[in-house]
Design a protein around this motif. Structure first.
Motif, short mmCIF file in Angstrom:
data_model
loop_
_atom_site.label_atom_id
_atom_site.label_comp_id
_atom_site.label_asym_id
_atom_site.label_seq_id
_atom_site.Cartn_x
_atom_site.Cartn_y
_atom_site.Cartn_z
N VAL A 1 0.85 -1.20 0.00
CA VAL A 1 0.00 0.00 0.00
C VAL A 1 0.88 1.25 0.00
CG1 VAL A 1 -1.64 1.33 1.38
CG2 VAL A 1 -1.96 -1.12 1.09
N GLN A 2 1.93 1.23 0.80
CA GLN A 2 2.82 2.39 0.89
C GLN A 2 3.62 2.56 -0.41
OE1 GLN A 2 2.49 4.48 3.40
NE2 GLN A 2 0.99 3.08 4.26
N VAL A 3 4.01 1.46 -1.03
CA VAL A 3 4.74 1.54 -2.29
C VAL A 3 3.85 2.14 -3.38
CG1 VAL A 3 5.79 0.13 -4.12
CG2 VAL A 3 6.38 -0.28 -1.73
N LYS B 1 4.52 12.85 1.24
CA LYS B 1 4.55 13.02 2.69
C LYS B 1 3.64 12.02 3.40
CE LYS B 1 6.02 17.81 2.98
NZ LYS B 1 5.65 19.16 3.42
N THR B 2 2.65 11.47 2.69
CA THR B 2 1.74 10.50 3.31
C THR B 2 2.31 9.09 3.30
OG1 THR B 2 0.54 10.02 1.26
CG2 THR B 2 -0.26 11.87 2.61
N VAL B 3 3.43 8.87 2.66
CA VAL B 3 4.01 7.53 2.57
C VAL B 3 4.64 7.17 3.91
CG1 VAL B 3 5.80 6.15 1.46
CG2 VAL B 3 4.43 7.71 0.10
N ASN B 4 4.25 6.01 4.43
CA ASN B 4 4.81 5.49 5.66
C ASN B 4 5.29 4.08 5.38
OD1 ASN B 4 5.53 4.88 8.25
ND2 ASN B 4 3.45 4.79 9.04
N PRO B 5 6.58 3.89 5.09
CA PRO B 5 7.06 2.57 4.69
C PRO B 5 7.20 1.57 5.84
CG PRO B 5 8.88 4.11 4.78
CD PRO B 5 7.63 4.90 5.07
#
Length: 165
Positions: A39-41, A107-111
Motif C-alpha cells: 500500500v505504501q509503495v 509526505k503521506t508515505v509510511n514505509p
C-alpha cells in the motif's frame, strides 16, 4: 491419571506441531508485512509519477521561456511574445500544482509496516510469557489438521446429586 488425549501426544508429535505452528506464524507475518508495504509503495509510485509529470512540464516550459525572450527581442511587438509568455506562465503554474500534489502525496508515505511490528511484538511477548510461566497461559485450540489422530470421545454424563434430593 488424566484421560485427556492431548496429554498423550508423543514428543515427536509435539515438535511437529510446534514446528508447523511457528511456520504458519512466520508465513502469516510475512504476508501481513507484504500487504502493508505494498500500500505504501503504491502511494510512493503515485507521488513519484506526479513529480515526474511536473519535471516534464517544467522541462518543456524552458523552451517557451527562451522562445518568448527571443520573440520579444526580435519583434518588440506585444501580441506575439505576450502570447508565448502567457503559455509559459500557464505551463509553469501547472508544473507547480503537480509538484505540490506530488510532494503532498509523498509526505503521506509510511514505509514502516506498523501492524506487522505490533503483531510480532505481541507474539514475542506471548512466547516469553509462556516459556517463563509454563502452564499459566491458556493454550490455543488445536488446528483441524492435528485433530485427526485423536480418538473420538463420547461425552460421559454423570448424575447431579443435588437433583435427587
Amino acid at each position: 491419571m488424566s484421560m485427556d488425549p492431548r496429554q498423550e501426544r508423543t514428543l515427536g508429535q509435539l515438535v511437529a506441531s510446534a514446528t508447523q505452528d511457528i511456520s504458519t506464524l512466520v508465513r502469516s507475518e510475512i504476508a501481513l508485512a507484504k500487504a502493508e508495504v505494498s500500500v505504501q509503495v503504491k502511494k510512493a509510485g503515485v507521488g513519484g509519477g506526479l513529480l515526474a509529470g511536473a519535471a516534464v512540464i517544467a522541462f518543456y516550459s524552458v523552451y517557451f521561456i527562451f522562445t518568448t525572450i527571443a520573440e520579444g527581442i526580435q519583434a518588440l511587438g506585444l501580441p506575439r511574445w505576450l502570447s508565448f509568455l502567457i503559455v509559459t506562465v500557464f505551463m509553469l503554474l501547472v508544473a507547480g500544482v503537480l509538484a505540490l500534489l506530488g510532494v503532498k502525496k509523498m509526505k503521506t508515505v509510511n514505509p514502516t509496516p506498523e501492524k506487522t511490528i505490533s503483531e510480532a511484538q505481541t507474539t514475542v511477548a506471548a512466547l516469553k510469557s509462556a516459556t517463563e510461566h509454563p502452564g499459566t497461559t491458556v493454550p490455543a485450540p488445536r488446528p483441524e489438521w492435528d485433530r485427526k489422530d485423536l480418538p473420538s470421545t463420547t461425552a460421559v454424563t454423570t448424575p447431579d446429586p443435588s437433583r435427587d434430593a
